[in-house]
Design an enzyme around this catalytic site. Structure first.
Site, PDB file in Angstrom:
ATOM      1  N   ALA A  67      24.841 -19.002  18.316  1.00  0.00           N
ATOM      2  CA  ALA A  67      25.388 -18.041  19.180  1.00  0.00           C
ATOM      3  C   ALA A  67      24.366 -17.084  19.179  1.00  0.00           C
ATOM      4  CB  ALA A  67      26.517 -17.062  18.392  1.00  0.00           C
ATOM      5  N   GLY A 113      26.351 -22.099  16.159  1.00  0.00           N
ATOM      6  CA  GLY A 113      27.126 -22.606  17.290  1.00  0.00           C
ATOM      7  C   GLY A 113      26.688 -23.527  18.139  1.00  0.00           C
ATOM      8  N   GLU A 116      27.832 -26.582  16.200  1.00  0.00           N
ATOM      9  CA  GLU A 116      29.158 -26.668  16.399  1.00  0.00           C
ATOM     10  C   GLU A 116      29.350 -27.094  17.790  1.00  0.00           C
ATOM     11  OE1 GLU A 116      29.563 -22.336  15.212  1.00  0.00           O
ATOM     12  OE2 GLU A 116      30.993 -22.992  13.806  1.00  0.00           O
ATOM     13  N   GLU A 136      24.692 -19.435   9.270  1.00  0.00           N
ATOM     14  CA  GLU A 136      25.203 -18.245   9.152  1.00  0.00           C
ATOM     15  C   GLU A 136      25.540 -17.649   7.918  1.00  0.00           C
ATOM     16  OE1 GLU A 136      26.550 -21.210  10.583  1.00  0.00           O
ATOM     17  OE2 GLU A 136      27.221 -20.893  12.632  1.00  0.00           O
TER      18      GLU A 136
HETATM   19  N1  COA Z   1      20.255 -15.770  19.030  1.00  0.00           N
HETATM   20  C1  COA Z   1      19.625 -14.920  19.912  1.00  0.00           C
HETATM   21  N2  COA Z   1      18.027 -15.051  19.750  1.00  0.00           N
HETATM   22  C2  COA Z   1      17.714 -16.023  19.420  1.00  0.00           C
HETATM   23  C3  COA Z   1      18.292 -17.036  18.575  1.00  0.00           C
HETATM   24  C4  COA Z   1      19.799 -16.742  18.197  1.00  0.00           C
HETATM   25  N3  COA Z   1      20.434 -17.655  17.659  1.00  0.00           N
HETATM   26  N4  COA Z   1      17.680 -18.148  18.196  1.00  0.00           N
HETATM   27  C5  COA Z   1      16.449 -17.783  18.680  1.00  0.00           C
HETATM   28  N5  COA Z   1      16.469 -16.645  19.480  1.00  0.00           N
HETATM   29  C6  COA Z   1      15.381 -16.126  20.190  1.00  0.00           C
HETATM   30  C7  COA Z   1      14.413 -15.124  19.146  1.00  0.00           C
HETATM   31  O1  COA Z   1      14.961 -13.954  18.835  1.00  0.00           O
HETATM   32  C8  COA Z   1      13.141 -15.300  20.288  1.00  0.00           C
HETATM   33  O2  COA Z   1      13.301 -14.286  21.227  1.00  0.00           O
HETATM   34  P1  COA Z   1      12.008 -13.221  21.439  1.00  0.00           P
HETATM   35  O3  COA Z   1      11.085 -14.094  22.043  1.00  0.00           O
HETATM   36  O4  COA Z   1      12.662 -12.522  22.565  1.00  0.00           O
HETATM   37  O5  COA Z   1      11.793 -12.505  20.150  1.00  0.00           O
HETATM   38  C9  COA Z   1      13.313 -16.730  20.793  1.00  0.00           C
HETATM   39  O6  COA Z   1      14.569 -16.967  20.951  1.00  0.00           O
HETATM   40  C10 COA Z   1      12.371 -17.484  20.198  1.00  0.00           C
HETATM   41  O7  COA Z   1      12.776 -17.711  18.702  1.00  0.00           O
HETATM   42  P2  COA Z   1      11.616 -17.639  17.370  1.00  0.00           P
HETATM   43  O8  COA Z   1      12.295 -17.092  16.291  1.00  0.00           O
HETATM   44  O9  COA Z   1      10.560 -16.765  18.042  1.00  0.00           O
HETATM   45  O10 COA Z   1      11.016 -19.083  17.389  1.00  0.00           O
HETATM   46  P3  COA Z   1      10.564 -19.748  15.990  1.00  0.00           P
HETATM   47  O11 COA Z   1      10.112 -21.274  16.451  1.00  0.00           O
HETATM   48  O12 COA Z   1       9.671 -18.954  15.169  1.00  0.00           O
HETATM   49  O13 COA Z   1      12.033 -20.087  15.175  1.00  0.00           O
HETATM   50  C11 COA Z   1      14.449 -20.577  14.828  1.00  0.00           C
HETATM   51  C12 COA Z   1      12.967 -20.923  15.748  1.00  0.00           C
HETATM   52  C13 COA Z   1      15.285 -21.525  15.524  1.00  0.00           C
HETATM   53  C14 COA Z   1      13.854 -21.140  13.350  1.00  0.00           C
HETATM   54  C15 COA Z   1      14.611 -19.365  14.799  1.00  0.00           C
HETATM   55  O14 COA Z   1      14.520 -18.866  16.059  1.00  0.00           O
HETATM   56  C16 COA Z   1      15.825 -19.075  14.275  1.00  0.00           C
HETATM   57  O15 COA Z   1      16.245 -18.892  13.041  1.00  0.00           O
HETATM   58  N6  COA Z   1      17.012 -18.489  15.121  1.00  0.00           N
HETATM   59  C17 COA Z   1      18.280 -18.114  14.531  1.00  0.00           C
HETATM   60  C18 COA Z   1      19.224 -19.527  14.165  1.00  0.00           C
HETATM   61  C19 COA Z   1      20.426 -19.004  13.726  1.00  0.00           C
HETATM   62  O16 COA Z   1      20.770 -18.124  12.615  1.00  0.00           O
HETATM   63  N7  COA Z   1      21.667 -19.501  14.432  1.00  0.00           N
HETATM   64  C20 COA Z   1      23.002 -18.986  13.994  1.00  0.00           C
HETATM   65  C21 COA Z   1      23.521 -17.887  14.847  1.00  0.00           C
HETATM   66  S1  COA Z   1      25.236 -17.688  14.202  1.00  0.00           S
END
Ligand code: COA
Length: 261
Positions: A67, A113, A116, A136
């Site tokens: 999400a 999400g 999910e 989460e």
């Molecule tokens: N919600 C909003 N934005 C998200 C996102 C999410 N769940 N997951 C990734 N993004 C965004 C990042 O903020 C970044 O945006 P920006 O370039 O404007 O800063 C972009 O997507 C790229 O992500 P980034 O974190 O730079 O890539 P990465 O390769 O370093 O890491 C992940 C990849 C998936 C490990 C990392 O993005 C992450 O941990 N995301 C969140 C996952 C999460 O907790 N999901 C559950 C949500 S309830």
């Protein structure tokens, strides 16, 4: 041509492809994307030219990274509950209880999400670079789009609790060993493999597919007697034209031409 801001859609050979398309945010599900997903799925369920749906993410990196964290960052408990309730009703339960098969083709990160969403689909296959998890608790939350329920049913309480409590990601290979995904392919083979499974399914009787989904889903509903549900749906099948066609084709040693009637 797609009419959506955050989805790409096209239909080929009765398979409707829905590709979540917010690659700069790793396809994170914001409100608009969820609303568009509902519309796209509703339209596909109600379109006679569509037999089933394959959901994937655009780009090579992510299926859906969860999400949209930025969007719910300032929510309070009421807004959080409303977000989860709406999501369940319009997308996650909507897919699971739909009349047509939905396959998740997990082409990269499927987190929160995103996992999910894949769990709500009827079948999951993954590319070997996919990573799956419910992170989460690292945000001070728990899964809110059915993850605690659907993951537990699929992989068992012990594995689900390990994934949910650590928040760690698992590899496609581990997800396969857990029974979380049915098949693992190379990235280029992912969509063709999903299409091959869907083609097999779409050669079967459409109304029987809908009844089979409903009967299997009944096994997870505590207030429904799944055996009774199966008996009723089995009985109803005998009144369909597809049943007569299926049996005639078998006896006449030819391929059935099902019409979903
Ligand atoms: N919600 C909003 N934005 C998200 C996102 C999410 N769940 N997951 C990734 N993004 C965004 C990042 O903020 C970044 O945006 P920006 O370039 O404007 O800063 C972009 O997507 C790229 O992500 P980034 O974190 O730079 O890539 P990465 O390769 O370093 O890491 C992940 C990849 C998936 C490990 C990392 O993005 C992450 O941990 N995301 C969140 C996952 C999460 O907790 N999901 C559950 C949500 S309830």
């Amino acid at each position: 041509m797609s009419m959506f801001e955050n989805l790409l859609t096209h239909t080929e050979d009765r398979i409707h492809h829905i590709i979540i398309n917010r690659p700069s945010k790793l396809n994170a599900l914001n409100k608009n994307t969820l609303a568009e997903l509902h519309t796209a799925i509703y339209d596909a369920f109600n379109n006679d030219n569509v037999g089933g749906i394959i959901i994937s993410g655009s780009g090579e990196k992510a299926f859906v990274a969860g999400a949209d964290i930025a969007e719910f960052a300032s929510y309070d408990s009421k807004q959080g509950e409303e977000m989860a309730r709406r999501g369940h009703r319009t997308v996650f339960d909507f897919i699971e209880n739909g009349p047509k098969p939905v396959i998740a083709a997990i082409n990269g990160f499927a987190l929160g999400g995103g996992l999910e969403l894949a769990l709500a689909c009827h079948i999951r296959i993954a590319s070997n670079n996919a990573k799956m998890g419910l992170p989460e608790v690292s945000l001070g939350l728990i899964p809110g789009y059915g993850g605690t329920q659907r993951l537990t049913r699929l992989v068992g309480r012990g594995r689900a609790l390990e994934m949910i409590l650590t928040g760690d990601m698992i590899s496609a290979e581990d997800a396969h060993a857990y029974g979380l995904v049915n098949h693992v392919t190379s990235p280029v083979e992912l969509i063709p493999a999903a299409e091959a499974i869907m083609d097999r399914i779409l050669s079967r009787a459409p109304l029987a597919l809908a009844s089979a989904i409903a009967a299997v889903n009944a096994s997870t509903q505590p207030d429904v007697n799944g055996f009774e549900e199966e008996i009723e749906l089995f009985g109803k099948s005998f009144d369909t034209q597809d049943f007569k066609e299926g049996v005639s084709a078998f006896l006449e040693k030819r391929k059935p031409a099902f019409r979903g009637k």
